[in-house]
Design a protein around this motif. Sequence first.
Motif, PDB file in Angstrom:
ATOM      1  N   ASP A 180     -10.802 -16.028 -31.048  1.00 22.45           N
ATOM      2  CA  ASP A 180     -10.336 -15.619 -29.726  1.00 22.45           C
ATOM      3  C   ASP A 180     -10.064 -14.124 -29.699  1.00 22.45           C
ATOM      4  OD1 ASP A 180      -9.244 -15.690 -27.099  1.00 22.45           O
ATOM      5  OD2 ASP A 180      -7.239 -15.827 -27.957  1.00 22.45           O
ATOM      6  N   LEU A 181     -10.810 -13.396 -28.880  1.00 24.07           N
ATOM      7  CA  LEU A 181     -10.687 -11.945 -28.830  1.00 24.07           C
ATOM      8  C   LEU A 181      -9.313 -11.511 -28.322  1.00 24.07           C
ATOM      9  CD1 LEU A 181     -12.465  -9.489 -29.404  1.00 24.07           C
ATOM     10  CD2 LEU A 181     -13.065  -9.445 -26.990  1.00 24.07           C
ATOM     11  N   SER A 182      -8.807 -12.173 -27.277  1.00 21.94           N
ATOM     12  CA  SER A 182      -7.512 -11.792 -26.721  1.00 21.94           C
ATOM     13  C   SER A 182      -6.388 -11.991 -27.738  1.00 21.94           C
ATOM     14  CB  SER A 182      -7.221 -12.600 -25.454  1.00 21.94           C
ATOM     15  OG  SER A 182      -8.167 -12.321 -24.444  1.00 21.94           O
ATOM     16  N   GLY A 183      -6.483 -13.047 -28.517  1.00 20.70           N
ATOM     17  CA  GLY A 183      -5.478 -13.291 -29.544  1.00 20.70           C
ATOM     18  C   GLY A 183      -5.560 -12.297 -30.692  1.00 20.70           C
ATOM     19  N   ALA A 184      -6.750 -11.745 -30.924  1.00 19.38           N
ATOM     20  CA  ALA A 184      -6.936 -10.798 -32.024  1.00 19.38           C
ATOM     21  C   ALA A 184      -6.496  -9.388 -31.669  1.00 19.38           C
ATOM     22  CB  ALA A 184      -8.405 -10.783 -32.443  1.00 19.38           C
ATOM     23  N   VAL A 185      -6.445  -9.059 -30.382  1.00 18.75           N
ATOM     24  CA  VAL A 185      -6.214  -7.679 -29.962  1.00 18.75           C
ATOM     25  C   VAL A 185      -4.915  -7.079 -30.494  1.00 18.75           C
ATOM     26  CG1 VAL A 185      -5.721  -6.259 -27.929  1.00 18.75           C
ATOM     27  CG2 VAL A 185      -7.738  -7.702 -27.979  1.00 18.75           C
ATOM     28  N   PRO A 186      -3.781  -7.811 -30.484  1.00 18.52           N
ATOM     29  CA  PRO A 186      -2.592  -7.157 -31.048  1.00 18.52           C
ATOM     30  C   PRO A 186      -2.752  -6.766 -32.516  1.00 18.52           C
ATOM     31  CG  PRO A 186      -2.165  -9.488 -30.530  1.00 18.52           C
ATOM     32  CD  PRO A 186      -3.456  -9.127 -29.902  1.00 18.52           C
ATOM     33  N   PHE A 187      -3.508  -7.523 -33.283  1.00 16.75           N
ATOM     34  CA  PHE A 187      -3.723  -7.186 -34.686  1.00 16.75           C
ATOM     35  C   PHE A 187      -4.634  -5.965 -34.806  1.00 16.75           C
ATOM     36  CE2 PHE A 187      -2.549 -11.622 -34.482  1.00 16.75           C
ATOM     37  CZ  PHE A 187      -1.615 -11.733 -35.504  1.00 16.75           C
ATOM     38  N   SER A 220     -10.696  -4.388 -15.064  1.00 21.55           N
ATOM     39  CA  SER A 220     -10.877  -5.590 -14.247  1.00 21.55           C
ATOM     40  C   SER A 220     -11.582  -6.712 -14.994  1.00 21.55           C
ATOM     41  CB  SER A 220     -11.635  -5.246 -12.963  1.00 21.55           C
ATOM     42  OG  SER A 220     -12.872  -4.619 -13.249  1.00 21.55           O
ATOM     43  N   ASP A 221     -12.486  -6.384 -15.904  1.00 15.93           N
ATOM     44  CA  ASP A 221     -13.200  -7.415 -16.663  1.00 15.93           C
ATOM     45  C   ASP A 221     -12.397  -7.925 -17.855  1.00 15.93           C
ATOM     46  OD1 ASP A 221     -15.370  -7.545 -15.031  1.00 15.93           O
ATOM     47  OD2 ASP A 221     -16.754  -6.506 -16.378  1.00 15.93           O
ATOM     48  N   VAL A 222     -11.377  -7.182 -18.265  1.00 19.28           N
ATOM     49  CA  VAL A 222     -10.634  -7.524 -19.485  1.00 19.28           C
ATOM     50  C   VAL A 222      -9.129  -7.456 -19.228  1.00 19.28           C
ATOM     51  CG1 VAL A 222     -12.437  -6.908 -21.146  1.00 19.28           C
ATOM     52  CG2 VAL A 222     -10.922  -5.125 -20.257  1.00 19.28           C
ATOM     53  N   GLY A 223      -8.707  -8.060 -18.122  1.00 16.03           N
ATOM     54  CA  GLY A 223      -7.301  -7.978 -17.722  1.00 16.03           C
ATOM     55  C   GLY A 223      -6.331  -8.484 -18.770  1.00 16.03           C
ATOM     56  N   GLU A 224      -6.744  -9.475 -19.582  1.00 20.98           N
ATOM     57  CA  GLU A 224      -5.851 -10.016 -20.614  1.00 20.98           C
ATOM     58  C   GLU A 224      -5.462  -8.969 -21.659  1.00 20.98           C
ATOM     59  OE1 GLU A 224      -4.442 -13.258 -21.496  1.00 20.98           O
ATOM     60  OE2 GLU A 224      -4.666 -13.423 -19.345  1.00 20.98           O
ATOM     61  N   LEU A 225      -6.256  -7.910 -21.772  1.00 19.06           N
ATOM     62  CA  LEU A 225      -5.985  -6.892 -22.782  1.00 19.06           C
ATOM     63  C   LEU A 225      -4.980  -5.854 -22.292  1.00 19.06           C
ATOM     64  CD1 LEU A 225      -9.597  -6.153 -24.095  1.00 19.06           C
ATOM     65  CD2 LEU A 225      -8.083  -8.070 -24.625  1.00 19.06           C
ATOM     66  N   THR A 226      -4.655  -5.880 -21.000  1.00 16.88           N
ATOM     67  CA  THR A 226      -3.838  -4.827 -20.402  1.00 16.88           C
ATOM     68  C   THR A 226      -2.515  -4.639 -21.117  1.00 16.88           C
ATOM     69  OG1 THR A 226      -4.821  -5.297 -18.240  1.00 16.88           O
ATOM     70  CG2 THR A 226      -2.786  -4.025 -18.256  1.00 16.88           C
ATOM     71  N   LEU A 227      -1.874  -5.713 -21.513  1.00 15.85           N
ATOM     72  CA  LEU A 227      -0.520  -5.616 -22.051  1.00 15.85           C
ATOM     73  C   LEU A 227      -0.496  -4.914 -23.407  1.00 15.85           C
ATOM     74  CD1 LEU A 227      -0.832  -8.358 -20.223  1.00 15.85           C
ATOM     75  CD2 LEU A 227       1.566  -8.601 -20.819  1.00 15.85           C
ATOM     76  N   VAL A 228      -1.403  -5.290 -24.289  1.00 15.17           N
ATOM     77  CA  VAL A 228      -1.451  -4.637 -25.596  1.00 15.17           C
ATOM     78  C   VAL A 228      -1.945  -3.196 -25.455  1.00 15.17           C
ATOM     79  CG1 VAL A 228      -2.668  -4.612 -27.808  1.00 15.17           C
ATOM     80  CG2 VAL A 228      -1.628  -6.719 -26.977  1.00 15.17           C
ATOM     81  N   LEU A 229      -2.918  -2.958 -24.575  1.00 14.02           N
ATOM     82  CA  LEU A 229      -3.389  -1.590 -24.361  1.00 14.02           C
ATOM     83  C   LEU A 229      -2.282  -0.715 -23.795  1.00 14.02           C
ATOM     84  CD1 LEU A 229      -6.990  -2.158 -22.949  1.00 14.02           C
ATOM     85  CD2 LEU A 229      -6.298  -1.621 -25.292  1.00 14.02           C
ATOM     86  N   ASN A 247     -18.782  -9.240 -42.871  1.00 19.40           N
ATOM     87  CA  ASN A 247     -17.384  -9.585 -43.151  1.00 19.40           C
ATOM     88  C   ASN A 247     -16.626  -9.971 -41.885  1.00 19.40           C
ATOM     89  OD1 ASN A 247     -17.557  -9.048 -45.926  1.00 19.40           O
ATOM     90  ND2 ASN A 247     -17.170  -6.865 -45.602  1.00 19.40           N
ATOM     91  N   GLY A 248     -17.108  -9.509 -40.733  1.00 19.37           N
ATOM     92  CA  GLY A 248     -16.436  -9.794 -39.478  1.00 19.37           C
ATOM     93  C   GLY A 248     -16.313  -8.551 -38.621  1.00 19.37           C
ATOM     94  N   LEU A 249     -15.404  -8.577 -37.664  1.00 15.95           N
ATOM     95  CA  LEU A 249     -15.153  -7.458 -36.764  1.00 15.95           C
ATOM     96  C   LEU A 249     -13.974  -6.670 -37.314  1.00 15.95           C
ATOM     97  CD1 LEU A 249     -16.128  -6.266 -34.013  1.00 15.95           C
ATOM     98  CD2 LEU A 249     -14.288  -7.569 -32.935  1.00 15.95           C
ATOM     99  N   THR A 250     -14.200  -5.404 -37.632  1.00 13.79           N
ATOM    100  CA  THR A 250     -13.190  -4.571 -38.286  1.00 13.79           C
ATOM    101  C   THR A 250     -12.782  -3.415 -37.395  1.00 13.79           C
ATOM    102  OG1 THR A 250     -14.003  -5.115 -40.504  1.00 13.79           O
ATOM    103  CG2 THR A 250     -12.681  -3.115 -40.282  1.00 13.79           C
ATOM    104  N   VAL A 251     -11.487  -3.177 -37.304  1.00 13.76           N
ATOM    105  CA  VAL A 251     -10.949  -2.033 -36.571  1.00 13.76           C
ATOM    106  C   VAL A 251     -10.138  -1.202 -37.557  1.00 13.76           C
ATOM    107  CG1 VAL A 251      -9.427  -1.243 -34.724  1.00 13.76           C
ATOM    108  CG2 VAL A 251     -10.871  -3.256 -34.379  1.00 13.76           C
ATOM    109  N   ARG A 252     -10.423   0.095 -37.584  1.00 11.84           N
ATOM    110  CA  ARG A 252      -9.694   1.032 -38.443  1.00 11.84           C
ATOM    111  C   ARG A 252      -8.981   2.062 -37.578  1.00 11.84           C
ATOM    112  NH1 ARG A 252     -14.736   0.469 -40.672  1.00 11.84           N
ATOM    113  NH2 ARG A 252     -14.842  -0.539 -42.721  1.00 11.84           N
ATOM    114  N   GLY A 253      -7.757   2.342 -37.925  1.00  9.07           N
ATOM    115  CA  GLY A 253      -7.034   3.407 -37.265  1.00  9.07           C
ATOM    116  C   GLY A 253      -7.375   4.750 -37.881  1.00  9.07           C
ATOM    117  N   THR A 254      -7.291   5.799 -37.083  1.00  7.62           N
ATOM    118  CA  THR A 254      -7.615   7.148 -37.566  1.00  7.62           C
ATOM    119  C   THR A 254      -6.363   8.018 -37.666  1.00  7.62           C
ATOM    120  OG1 THR A 254      -8.092   7.850 -35.287  1.00  7.62           O
ATOM    121  CG2 THR A 254      -9.946   7.074 -36.636  1.00  7.62           C
ATOM    122  N   GLY A 255      -5.200   7.411 -37.434  1.00 10.32           N
ATOM    123  CA  GLY A 255      -3.965   8.159 -37.544  1.00 10.32           C
ATOM    124  C   GLY A 255      -3.487   8.753 -36.245  1.00 10.32           C
ATOM    125  N   VAL A 256      -4.250   8.577 -35.172  1.00 11.45           N
ATOM    126  CA  VAL A 256      -3.854   9.090 -33.867  1.00 11.45           C
ATOM    127  C   VAL A 256      -4.300   8.113 -32.799  1.00 11.45           C
ATOM    128  CG1 VAL A 256      -5.988  10.425 -33.584  1.00 11.45           C
ATOM    129  CG2 VAL A 256      -3.924  11.098 -32.328  1.00 11.45           C
TER     130      VAL A 256
END
Length: 345
Positions: free
Chosen positions: A159-166, A227-236, A209-218
């Motif tokens: 579930d993409l929406s569930g993964a977004v906070p991580f 509008s297409d991804v309203g569920e992501l609004t809160l974490v964004l 390995n899967g979908l990986t997100v790396r932070g760059t320090g900023v």
Amino acid sequence: LAGPAHVDVGLAGTVMRFVPPVAGLADGQVTFDGDPYVRTRPLGPLVGALRSLGVRIDVTGSGSLPLTVLGTGRVAGGEVVIDASASSQLVSGLLLAAPRFDRGVVVRHVGPPVPSAPHLRMTVRMLRAAGAAVDDSTPDVWAVEPGPLTGRGWDVEPDLSGAVPFFAAALVTGGEVTLQGWPHSSAQPVEQLRSLLQRMGGEVTLSTNGLTVRGTGVVHGLTADLSDVGELTLVLTALAMLADSPSVFTGVGHIRGHETDRLAALAREFGGLGADITETPDGLEIRPRPLRGGVFRTYHDHRMAHAAAVAGLAVPGIEVDDVGCTSKTMPEFPALWSAMVTGKS
């Protein structure tokens, strides 16, 4: 399917919009009710559509819950016009039950754009995979033919929406998070998420390995139509609070009708922590500045808890009043989050 039956929808929009069309096929009464707030969530267009398709419904109050579907064992079906600008679920609920309707259904949306359009594409894809004949070649029109559906095994995507906070945690901390088992061809709006996280300072890659997100320090602010991804609004929004520049989010007026008025709740709770955040009719304007700790109320909304958890990675002293509300979609969220933060499973 036989009544009588009672369905407690809790705060779940999917249940309150997906199950009444199926209840029309039951032989007997099926009543629906839920949390007091859910009675304010948009449902009237679906009630009107079902009535025009031959379903008898008794509604107590203003057109939402509670209601009773007086099933007769069949639904005539046919063509219906609906304003689904409040939620894509109003369309999906009709489409999912339509193969069992005598004449199927033709749904025509008339009104402002339907939000969360990827969810409609997911609905059509799932119906076709189960053997339904669906024509969505005309914009804002969906036609489902009557006919049997075929049972099969399903590989369910993470579930993409569930993964977004991580994923957001990687941006906040400059770390790396991988969601294993992510398919190379996805029905979910992964490309929109990739773009948003990259614009906010992350690196997103898809590998074996899967979908990986790396932070760059900023973390960077951005202006985006969500509008297409309203569920992501809160974490964004939580990320935007920690960014190096302002953010403007638009296209999400419809999330005022979710588990809570999410725009008002975000402005109120982050404002209480010292944020400079302003509601607009269809979004938020965020001007980052230092936040302080304090109690962050969730209003029984799992995505509010996710947002608080992300902000809490950078702001000491944020306390979530009801982290248990995350059990709606991820009962193990507190344990998973704690394990990620502490490195202890």
